[in-house]
Write a protein that holds these residues in place. Sequence first.
Motif, PDB file in Angstrom:
ATOM      1  N   MET A 413       0.819  -1.209   0.000  1.00 26.76           N
ATOM      2  CA  MET A 413       0.000   0.000   0.000  1.00 26.76           C
ATOM      3  C   MET A 413       0.852   1.258   0.000  1.00 26.76           C
ATOM      4  SD  MET A 413      -2.910   1.175   2.740  1.00 26.76           S
ATOM      5  CE  MET A 413      -1.693   1.344   4.049  1.00 26.76           C
ATOM      6  N   GLU A 414       1.916   1.267   0.806  1.00 24.50           N
ATOM      7  CA  GLU A 414       2.756   2.464   0.902  1.00 24.50           C
ATOM      8  C   GLU A 414       3.382   2.799  -0.451  1.00 24.50           C
ATOM      9  OE1 GLU A 414       2.657   0.314   4.815  1.00 24.50           O
ATOM     10  OE2 GLU A 414       3.094  -0.236   2.734  1.00 24.50           O
ATOM     11  N   LEU A 415       3.806   1.770  -1.173  1.00 27.53           N
ATOM     12  CA  LEU A 415       4.432   1.994  -2.471  1.00 27.53           C
ATOM     13  C   LEU A 415       3.392   2.438  -3.505  1.00 27.53           C
ATOM     14  CD1 LEU A 415       7.025   1.914  -4.108  1.00 27.53           C
ATOM     15  CD2 LEU A 415       6.635  -0.519  -4.532  1.00 27.53           C
ATOM     16  N   ASN A 416       2.228   1.825  -3.451  1.00 29.84           N
ATOM     17  CA  ASN A 416       1.171   2.239  -4.377  1.00 29.84           C
ATOM     18  C   ASN A 416       0.773   3.700  -4.145  1.00 29.84           C
ATOM     19  OD1 ASN A 416       0.705   0.034  -6.062  1.00 29.84           O
ATOM     20  ND2 ASN A 416      -0.609  -0.989  -4.581  1.00 29.84           N
ATOM     21  N   ASN A 417       0.691   4.103  -2.879  1.00 29.11           N
ATOM     22  CA  ASN A 417       0.381   5.503  -2.560  1.00 29.11           C
ATOM     23  C   ASN A 417       1.447   6.436  -3.105  1.00 29.11           C
ATOM     24  OD1 ASN A 417      -1.952   4.782  -1.232  1.00 29.11           O
ATOM     25  ND2 ASN A 417      -1.019   4.785   0.807  1.00 29.11           N
ATOM     26  N   MET A 418       2.704   6.034  -2.927  1.00 28.22           N
ATOM     27  CA  MET A 418       3.807   6.863  -3.414  1.00 28.22           C
ATOM     28  C   MET A 418       3.742   7.011  -4.938  1.00 28.22           C
ATOM     29  SD  MET A 418       6.977   6.714  -5.062  1.00 28.22           S
ATOM     30  CE  MET A 418       7.640   5.062  -4.817  1.00 28.22           C
ATOM     31  N   MET A 419       3.514   5.903  -5.634  1.00 25.04           N
ATOM     32  CA  MET A 419       3.476   5.962  -7.098  1.00 25.04           C
ATOM     33  C   MET A 419       2.266   6.771  -7.576  1.00 25.04           C
ATOM     34  SD  MET A 419       4.888   2.222  -8.374  1.00 25.04           S
ATOM     35  CE  MET A 419       3.765   1.219  -7.396  1.00 25.04           C
ATOM     36  N   GLY A 420       1.153   6.668  -6.843  1.00 23.58           N
ATOM     37  CA  GLY A 420      -0.003   7.487  -7.191  1.00 23.58           C
ATOM     38  C   GLY A 420       0.282   8.974  -7.009  1.00 23.58           C
ATOM     39  N   ASN A 421       0.997   9.310  -5.948  1.00 25.09           N
ATOM     40  CA  ASN A 421       1.361  10.710  -5.709  1.00 25.09           C
ATOM     41  C   ASN A 421       2.300  11.231  -6.787  1.00 25.09           C
ATOM     42  OD1 ASN A 421      -0.147  10.992  -3.347  1.00 25.09           O
ATOM     43  ND2 ASN A 421       1.492  10.157  -2.071  1.00 25.09           N
ATOM     44  N   VAL A 422       3.264  10.402  -7.199  1.00 31.16           N
ATOM     45  CA  VAL A 422       4.184  10.814  -8.268  1.00 31.16           C
ATOM     46  C   VAL A 422       3.407  11.083  -9.549  1.00 31.16           C
ATOM     47  CG1 VAL A 422       6.072  10.035  -9.749  1.00 31.16           C
ATOM     48  CG2 VAL A 422       6.210   9.657  -7.286  1.00 31.16           C
ATOM     49  N   GLU A 423       2.453  10.182  -9.846  1.00 32.58           N
ATOM     50  CA  GLU A 423       1.670  10.326 -11.073  1.00 32.58           C
ATOM     51  C   GLU A 423       0.791  11.579 -11.040  1.00 32.58           C
ATOM     52  OE1 GLU A 423      -1.584   7.769 -13.741  1.00 32.58           O
ATOM     53  OE2 GLU A 423      -0.834   6.997 -11.825  1.00 32.58           O
ATOM     54  N   ASN A 424       0.186  11.843  -9.877  1.00 31.05           N
ATOM     55  CA  ASN A 424      -0.786  12.946  -9.793  1.00 31.05           C
ATOM     56  C   ASN A 424      -0.162  14.276  -9.381  1.00 31.05           C
ATOM     57  OD1 ASN A 424      -2.993  11.243 -10.428  1.00 31.05           O
ATOM     58  ND2 ASN A 424      -3.011  10.502  -8.309  1.00 31.05           N
ATOM     59  N   ASN A 425       0.859  14.212  -8.524  1.00 31.16           N
ATOM     60  CA  ASN A 425       1.413  15.435  -7.940  1.00 31.16           C
ATOM     61  C   ASN A 425       2.843  15.725  -8.373  1.00 31.16           C
ATOM     62  OD1 ASN A 425      -1.002  15.538  -6.438  1.00 31.16           O
ATOM     63  ND2 ASN A 425      -0.102  14.240  -4.841  1.00 31.16           N
ATOM     64  N   GLY A 426       3.446  14.789  -9.072  1.00 28.03           N
ATOM     65  CA  GLY A 426       4.827  15.004  -9.497  1.00 28.03           C
ATOM     66  C   GLY A 426       5.821  14.857  -8.373  1.00 28.03           C
ATOM     67  N   ALA A 427       5.429  14.266  -7.246  1.00 29.53           N
ATOM     68  CA  ALA A 427       6.308  14.075  -6.098  1.00 29.53           C
ATOM     69  C   ALA A 427       5.735  12.946  -5.242  1.00 29.53           C
ATOM     70  CB  ALA A 427       6.417  15.361  -5.277  1.00 29.53           C
ATOM     71  N   PRO A 428       6.552  12.337  -4.378  1.00 28.92           N
ATOM     72  CA  PRO A 428       6.071  11.205  -3.570  1.00 28.92           C
ATOM     73  C   PRO A 428       5.085  11.614  -2.478  1.00 28.92           C
ATOM     74  CG  PRO A 428       8.476  11.223  -3.716  1.00 28.92           C
ATOM     75  CD  PRO A 428       8.003  12.539  -4.217  1.00 28.92           C
ATOM     76  N   TRP A 429       4.986  12.929  -2.202  1.00 27.59           N
ATOM     77  CA  TRP A 429       4.173  13.378  -1.065  1.00 27.59           C
ATOM     78  C   TRP A 429       2.750  13.736  -1.496  1.00 27.59           C
ATOM     79  CZ3 TRP A 429       8.975  15.468  -2.355  1.00 27.59           C
ATOM     80  CH2 TRP A 429      10.040  14.917  -1.625  1.00 27.59           C
ATOM     81  N   PRO A 430       1.802  13.611  -0.599  1.00 28.38           N
ATOM     82  CA  PRO A 430       0.386  13.828  -0.960  1.00 28.38           C
ATOM     83  C   PRO A 430      -0.018  15.299  -0.950  1.00 28.38           C
ATOM     84  CG  PRO A 430       0.520  13.119   1.318  1.00 28.38           C
ATOM     85  CD  PRO A 430       1.929  13.089   0.771  1.00 28.38           C
ATOM     86  N   TYR A 431       0.766  16.125  -1.624  1.00 28.44           N
ATOM     87  CA  TYR A 431       0.427  17.549  -1.722  1.00 28.44           C
ATOM     88  C   TYR A 431       0.306  17.899  -3.197  1.00 28.44           C
ATOM     89  CZ  TYR A 431       2.476  17.285   2.954  1.00 28.44           C
ATOM     90  OH  TYR A 431       2.781  16.923   4.234  1.00 28.44           O
ATOM     91  N   ASN A 432      -0.629  18.768  -3.522  1.00 30.39           N
ATOM     92  CA  ASN A 432      -0.730  19.163  -4.915  1.00 30.39           C
ATOM     93  C   ASN A 432       0.453  20.051  -5.283  1.00 30.39           C
ATOM     94  OD1 ASN A 432      -1.370  22.065  -4.633  1.00 30.39           O
ATOM     95  ND2 ASN A 432      -3.280  21.314  -3.686  1.00 30.39           N
ATOM     96  N   MET A 434       0.780  22.955  -6.397  1.00 31.66           N
ATOM     97  CA  MET A 434       0.768  24.355  -5.994  1.00 31.66           C
ATOM     98  C   MET A 434       1.249  24.537  -4.552  1.00 31.66           C
ATOM     99  SD  MET A 434      -0.194  25.876  -8.683  1.00 31.66           S
ATOM    100  CE  MET A 434      -0.484  27.507  -8.016  1.00 31.66           C
ATOM    101  N   ASP A 435       1.089  23.506  -3.745  1.00 35.76           N
ATOM    102  CA  ASP A 435       1.433  23.628  -2.322  1.00 35.76           C
ATOM    103  C   ASP A 435       2.779  23.006  -1.958  1.00 35.76           C
ATOM    104  OD1 ASP A 435      -0.973  24.840  -1.924  1.00 35.76           O
ATOM    105  OD2 ASP A 435      -2.028  22.960  -1.431  1.00 35.76           O
ATOM    106  N   ARG A 436       3.502  22.500  -2.940  1.00 39.98           N
ATOM    107  CA  ARG A 436       4.708  21.748  -2.642  1.00 39.98           C
ATOM    108  C   ARG A 436       5.800  22.562  -1.959  1.00 39.98           C
ATOM    109  NH1 ARG A 436       6.263  18.713  -8.048  1.00 39.98           N
ATOM    110  NH2 ARG A 436       8.268  18.639  -6.965  1.00 39.98           N
ATOM    111  N   LEU A 437       5.827  23.868  -2.210  1.00 37.60           N
ATOM    112  CA  LEU A 437       6.885  24.698  -1.662  1.00 37.60           C
ATOM    113  C   LEU A 437       6.431  25.531  -0.466  1.00 37.60           C
ATOM    114  CD1 LEU A 437       8.692  25.997  -4.892  1.00 37.60           C
ATOM    115  CD2 LEU A 437       9.451  24.215  -3.311  1.00 37.60           C
ATOM    116  N   ASN A 438       5.286  25.217   0.074  1.00 38.17           N
ATOM    117  CA  ASN A 438       4.786  25.979   1.222  1.00 38.17           C
ATOM    118  C   ASN A 438       5.660  25.840   2.453  1.00 38.17           C
ATOM    119  OD1 ASN A 438       2.688  26.841  -0.326  1.00 38.17           O
ATOM    120  ND2 ASN A 438       1.094  25.606   0.660  1.00 38.17           N
ATOM    121  N   TRP A 439       6.400  24.778   2.526  1.00 36.00           N
ATOM    122  CA  TRP A 439       7.244  24.544   3.707  1.00 36.00           C
ATOM    123  C   TRP A 439       8.264  25.658   3.885  1.00 36.00           C
ATOM    124  CZ3 TRP A 439      12.462  24.267   2.803  1.00 36.00           C
ATOM    125  CH2 TRP A 439      12.863  24.006   1.481  1.00 36.00           C
ATOM    126  N   LYS A 440       8.661  26.331   2.775  1.00 39.92           N
ATOM    127  CA  LYS A 440       9.716  27.351   2.868  1.00 39.92           C
ATOM    128  C   LYS A 440       9.238  28.594   3.622  1.00 39.92           C
ATOM    129  CE  LYS A 440       9.062  29.643  -1.649  1.00 39.92           C
ATOM    130  NZ  LYS A 440       7.774  30.127  -1.255  1.00 39.92           N
TER     131      LYS A 440
END
Length: 442
Positions: A413-432, A434-440
């Motif tokens: 499941m963890e790997l499937n979630n990661m691959m889904g995030n890469v496909e949809n968000n362009g990164a392994p994390w579940p953030y869209n 537009m919000d990927r750089l909010n941490w800065k």
Amino acid sequence: MNYIPQILFAIILLAGIGYFASNIKKLVRNIKLGQAIDRTDNKSQRWANMARIALGQQKMVVRPIAGFLHVIVYVGFIIINIEVLEIIIDGLFGTHRVFAPLGSVYNFLIGSFEILAFLVIVSVTIFWIRRNVIKLKRFFYSEMRGWPKSDGNIILYFEVVLMLLFLTMNGADYTLQLAGAAHYTQAGAFPISQLFVPLFENFSESTLIIIERAAWWLHITGILIFLNYLYFSKHLHILLAFPNTWFANLNPKGQFDNLESVTNEVKLMMDPDADPFAMPEEGEAEDVPEKFGASDVTDLNWVQLLNAYTCTECGRCTSECPASQTGKKLSPRKIMMDTRDRLEEVGKNMDANKGVFVDDGKQLLNNYITPEELWACTTCNACVEACPVSISPLSIIMDMRRYLVMEQSAAPMELNNMMGNVENNGAPWPYNQMDRLNWKNE
């Protein structure tokens, strides 16, 4: 002249070599069931690897005690069997010690053979103690029960018996030489077997000849039996270590191969001038693989199948595996043993069906190797680094993982979630995106 012994010897020799040749033919056929792969690049490095690893035993001596003892047994096995050539000539032509005219050279050879035979007996005894008295942990994993456990001991007994027969033959021969028996002209040096002379002092000449001849016949027959036993034993690596190290993967460890069909598809997607709806030209086959990854042995490449037959079952890979050390189900040694067992099963299926495989409802995945084992692997390459004959359990694990992911969507499941995030968000994390750089801003 009585030719019966020579005829009998020729029959035994031809039967032994013939049966060995038929088994090697099966072995080659089974290996060729694997997928094609080109491993003929960089020949100079391949020859160097074979000389260093297979012939020079470089990776064996990483563990000094076992490595040193193995080198003794290996060198002894190779060099002592040079005398098999003399035995074959004597057996076929009815001569006795046909190389005796070599004089001092012959004395040196026989003396060296005897010293090596004694060292082999000592080394094998220590191996037996390590396996059966000290009981090293890596010899007692779950996959080492039954035949694998017995096989390790059988081969040790074989080696001791062959060396004792060699020394007994020489000891009786030397005693007959001292007694001036006909046809037993003085030839050879006997630093070890001369210690047997006191045991033979009270025997008559006829009894000594019987002992010498019996040891001679048992020795050469034992060698032929040993030769044919190799096919059914882990000690097939004595022969296969050389091609296995030559065909080993020369790419840096950790570099995995890409499926050509997937690579071509990605290139097509990235090419702005490509027509995604274009059909293959007439006569041009569409590059679509029958299967992504591997679920059975015939999906693996032929080098991986050669790896399986070459496995020494020494357990160095498993003892270095972090997954195994932390109690996971994975054992890289078991991966190789399971692959070989399944390949043998497929081969026997073909033998029983006139060379054609009839679906038996089994496959390597699930029937032999479970997904739990495959996903326990950390892909650290410790098993590949530890193997003394350049076997790669990791390549089989990765091909079977590829099948689970690309054919069955059966990743954790963890790997499937990661691959889904890469496909949809362009990164392994579940953030869209537009919000990927909010941490800065935090």
